[in-house]
Design a protein around this motif. Structure first.
Motif, PDB file in Angstrom:
ATOM      1  N   SER A 242      27.299  58.009  14.287  1.00 38.50           N
ATOM      2  CA  SER A 242      26.144  58.248  13.411  1.00 38.50           C
ATOM      3  C   SER A 242      25.574  59.629  13.651  1.00 38.50           C
ATOM      4  N   TYR A 244      21.945  62.062  12.651  1.00 39.52           N
ATOM      5  CA  TYR A 244      20.571  62.022  12.151  1.00 39.52           C
ATOM      6  C   TYR A 244      20.029  63.435  12.005  1.00 39.52           C
ATOM      7  N   ASP A 246      16.132  64.576  11.548  1.00 40.04           N
ATOM      8  CA  ASP A 246      14.736  64.130  11.479  1.00 40.04           C
ATOM      9  C   ASP A 246      13.816  65.341  11.392  1.00 40.04           C
ATOM     10  N   GLY A 287      18.612  53.274  14.683  1.00 39.65           N
ATOM     11  CA  GLY A 287      17.801  54.205  13.903  1.00 39.65           C
ATOM     12  C   GLY A 287      17.730  53.869  12.427  1.00 39.65           C
ATOM     13  N   GLN A 288      18.702  53.109  11.917  1.00 39.55           N
ATOM     14  CA  GLN A 288      18.710  52.775  10.492  1.00 39.55           C
ATOM     15  C   GLN A 288      18.036  51.438  10.205  1.00 39.55           C
ATOM     16  N   SER A 814      13.628  61.233   7.651  1.00 35.97           N
ATOM     17  CA  SER A 814      14.830  61.017   8.431  1.00 35.97           C
ATOM     18  C   SER A 814      15.994  60.736   7.493  1.00 35.97           C
ATOM     19  N   SER A 816      20.159  59.911   7.635  1.00 32.37           N
ATOM     20  CA  SER A 816      21.200  59.518   8.579  1.00 32.37           C
ATOM     21  C   SER A 816      22.420  58.961   7.864  1.00 32.37           C
TER      22      SER A 816
END
Length: 834
Positions: A242, A244, A246, A287-288, A814, A816
């Motif tokens: 993954s 990200y 942010d 995070g998702q 954010s 991702s």
């Protein structure tokens, strides 16, 4: 209780028109072993299918309970050394009318016809695997237990749907790696099939499921002929990658607004033997996960948030059975997140100013492991373990202008152990232990619980008993090498008639003032005794203009555990019903005939026991709802209620409106508006000298707007939107000094700071998720999150002003991308052989 007894006699004498439907003998079906697996094309018409005798004659439980299904259904079962196969012909005289709304996987019942098969592989009538497919080809799978359904459980299996002139049909291939079964040469499984004919709102089962009988797993038929099965090596790896980006506008020198991260890890599933499975997540990434629905909390208790992290929702039915496991404790806010100023080891000099540079909101999870399964003798065993790392806050001293770190949460080990033994007649006994062990200098916690359910042979009367012991170990508080142990307890007992038209239940619970499970569980308040009794009369067959009706009448008495003081008496009347036009409605009316006392809102304790109270006058409360037919393109849910206390001239009201629009089979939009208004609410306002406590009269307004939208491209690809704005404002206009008798003496007092008179909170969130299941068990997800939290006080109390100010506040964005790939050992093995 005397009135309840007379009501029970009256209801029990109603005409036999609504008597319980007799329980029929369980149906039997024989599975056939095949050496030639069927080709999965959705048409179970090959010669191999004709070897098996079909399951037929489905019976409705909705809307006409006990009536034959409107349409003919034939289901056959085959199996070989690798999988079990299910072929279903779902005949329909008007195939053009079959409903086919698309939904997400595990989306449950939507506006589409559905078919399901359920296997109770251990034949214990308390545990089953469910596999459902809609006429649009969308899969749903779940684990069903005596504690409910676990839709977070996922398996990898195949299904194909076909539409044709005779109706529709479906074929399944369920590999043995997706289920668990006993190590026996000849087996008998519990079995049931379900068909939903959505345009008639019809639900029908092969082995009749009577809604007047408690439970549904105990109403399965039996699958015979399964023999010679060998559990395969169940090993699957799910690596992920993954990334990200942010962005948050800190507007601080030396601090970057944009932060980029790349993560990688893996989930592992391994079948230890035929019954037990090991689940492990290494370096997890959550995070998702969907954003929490933050609220303004004016109560003395913490807010409980839903668990949205898949590892903690999938396959946790054993761990959740006793209600002692709240997985949000793992990776939660550090213990000393808000107590930095009280650590005198670091703040040694008077007058020294310390700036908080960084104070993490959450602890970091290193790994988590689950082992669960059930033996041939019905003993379920579950073991859960998780480890979090040390969490530090970074501070800067003004005296020497240098940064230093403070430990806010130590490395912690979380354990849950469950032993669950099934007993005859859908009974069970369950042992649960939770343990939290922290590094030196922090306390440890342990909770042990035992619960049992005992039912008679007809499953019509049930006795439930439970008891828990909580322990906290405060190391080092006494002499060197000794422990200070704080004990608390909980017990509960209930007995009732749980099947038939007439039902009743009597229940008593108690929680000591030292009972505390909140290190790995959730409890809003302890120190409580509660006794409740209710009678119910339910009508399961259509009559007059209704399809069914559920009615209950009861009484509830509450008091503190210590001191043994009265807190509340309530009588309640409840009705829920569905009309023949499928309009559902219901209400709950509560009468509070005498003054009650709130011992928790004053937030004053001596030796752990509440020593002050707030008097709450007698009154009424009502909650009601209306829900229209979801088969329509436009449907509406409406809820409303009030709380009335005439002595205080208190009239709180709330209303919720939620229209839903099904634009077509691909697109659906749901909007929800909730408005709560308490013009004369009373609550804690602060403390003063000599242990004085101030209460205040306040106006509380809360508005919540939520829009969810789903566009389903096909059975594997979807785009989801969840957008929410929440605003809540509490403004004090009058203050009282709390008296010993629980009343308030009015004060001519106004706080010097406006912020002390008013609380204002806004939360704005957007979650936009694109997901693509590009292969069985494998997925690509692209997520955009926008989050704004604003507590600034506006110049006036106005919703639209708050919304405008919130949209202009600093916001986190954010973006991702996450790729999860499913690798199954059996598939890899077959590929390598070819």
């Amino acid at each position: 209780m005397r009135h309840l007894f007379f009501l029970a006699v009256l209801l029990g004498s109603l005409p036999a028109l609504y008597a319980q439907t007799p329980v029929k003998e369980k149906k039997q079906l024989t599975a056939v072993r095949t050496t030639t697996p069927p080709k999965l094309d959705g048409l179970p018409t090959e010669d191999v299918w004709q070897q098996a005798t079909p399951a037929t004659d489905f019976t409705q439980n909705e809307p006409v309970n006990g009536a034959p299904s409107r349409e003919r259904t034939e289901v056959r079962i085959l199996y070989d050394d690798e999988a079990i196969y299910v072929g279903a012909m779902l005949y329909d005289r008007t195939p053009d009318s079959i409903l086919t709304q698309l939904s997400q996987r595990d989306g449950g019942q939507v506006n589409a016809d559905m078919f399901g098969v359920y296997f109770d592989t251990y034949l214990d009538k308390q545990n089953a695997f469910g596999f459902e497919v809609s006429a649009a080809g969308v899969q749903t799978d779940f684990r069903s237990t005596s504690n409910g359904e676990d839709f977070a459980w996922n398996a990898v299996w195949e299904s194909v749907v076909a539409r044709h002139a005779q109706g529709w049909s479906v074929e399944y291939r369920i590999p043995y790696s997706a289920i668990r079964f006993p190590k026996k040469d000849v087996q008998a499984w519990g079995l049931n099939f379900w068909r939903s004919n959505r345009r008639f709102r019809e639900s029908a089962f092969w082995n009749y499921v009577d809604p007047s009988v408690q439970g549904w797993l105990n109403q399965f038929g039996v699958l015979n002929g399964v023999q010679g099965l060998k559990a395969p090596l169940r090993l699957s790896l799910m690596p992920y990658l993954s990334g990200y980006a942010d962005h948050y506008p800190y507007d601080e020198a030396g601090k970057k607004d944009l932060k980029n991260t790349v993560n990688g890890g893996m989930d592992i599933k391994y079948g230890i033997n035929d019954a037990f499975t090991l689940d492990m997540t290494l370096v997890p990434d959550f995070g998702q996960t969907q954003s929490d629905a933050q609220v303004l909390n004016l109560s003395p208790f913490e807010v409980r948030f839903n668990e949205n992290r898949q590892f903690f929702t999938e396959g946790t039915e054993l761990f959740n059975k006793a209600g002692l496991f709240y997985s949000r404790r793992i990776g939660a806010q550090p213990l000393n997140h808000g107590n930095l100023s009280y650590d005198r080891n670091y703040y040694g000099r008077d007058g020294e100013e310390v700036e908080i540079v960084e104070n993490p909101e959450k602890t970091s999870l290193l790994n988590a492991t689950k082992i669960s399964g059930r033996t041939n003798k019905g003993l379920g065993i579950g073991f859960f373990n998780a480890v979090t790392r040390n969490t530090f806050a970074t501070l800067r001293s003004s005296r020497v202008n240098e940064e230093f770190k403070i430990l806010t949460d130590p490395a912690t080990n979380y354990n849950v152990l469950v032993l669950d033994q099934t007993l005859p007649n859908t009974s069970y006994v369950t042992f649960t232990n939770t343990n939290v062990t922290r590094s030196k200098g922090f306390y440890n916690a342990n909770v042990t619980g035992l619960m049992t359910r005992l039912s008679n042979k007809k499953n019509s009367y049930t006795l439930n008993l439970a008891g828990n012991l909580s322990q906290k170990y405060h190391k080092g508080d006494l002499a060197e090498g000794t422990d200070k142990v704080e004990l608390g307890h909980f017990y509960s007992a209930s007995f009732g008639k749980t099947s038939g038209n007439f039902q009743f239940n009597v229940r008593h619970t108690a929680e000591s003032h030292t009972y505390d499970i909140n290190d790995l569980g959730y409890l809003d308040n302890n120190n409580s005794r509660e006794t409740q009794a209710h009678v119910a009369y339910n009508i399961y067959k259509p009559f007059w203009k209704l399809n069914n009706m559920y009615n209950a009448l009861g009484v509830q008495h509450r008091m503190l555990y210590k001191p043994a003081a009265f807190t509340q008496l309530a009588y309640f009347l409840e009705t829920n019903a569905t009309t023949k036009n499928f309009l559902s409605f219901g209400y709950t009316l509560v009468w509070l005939p005498k003054d009650g006392y709130d011992y928790f809102e004053p937030r004053s304790y001596k030796d752990g026991v509440p020593d002050r109270k707030w008097r709450k006058p007698a009154g009424w409360e009502m909650n009601s709802y209306i829900s229209s037919d979801y088969r329509k393109k436009l449907a509406l849910d409406l809820s409303f209620g009030f709380y009335l206390a005439p002595e205080y001239n208190q009239f709180d009201k709330w209303v919720g409106v939620s229209p839903r629009v099904r634009v077509n089979d691909n697109l659906q939009l749901v909007y929800s508006l909730n408005y709560n208004h308490a013009p004369r609410d009373f609550g804690f306002a602060g403390t003063g000298e000599q242990d004085s406590i101030f209460f205040g009269r306040r106006e509380v307004q809360t508005v919540s707007n939520t829009l969810t939208g789903t566009y389903i491209f096909n059975a594997r690809t979807a785009l989801n939107l969840n957008m929410r704005h929440y605003w809540s404002n509490a403004t004090f206009d009058r203050y009282f000094l709390l008296q010993e008798d629980g009343n308030g003496a009015q004060l001519g007092y106004r706080p010097a700071s406006p912020s002390a008179e008013q609380r204002n909170f806004n939360a704005f969130n957007i979650d936009l998720v694109y997901s693509w299941r590009f292969a069985p068990g494998s997925e690509v997800s692209v997520v955009w999150k926008n989050a704004i939290y604003d507590s600034a006080l506006p110049t006036r109390t106005d919703y639209f002003l708050n919304l405008r100010n919130t949209l202009q506040a600093k916001q986190l964005n954010s973006f991702s991308v996450k790729v999860l790939y499913y690798l199954d050992y059996q598939v890899i093995k077959r590929v390598l052989k070819t």
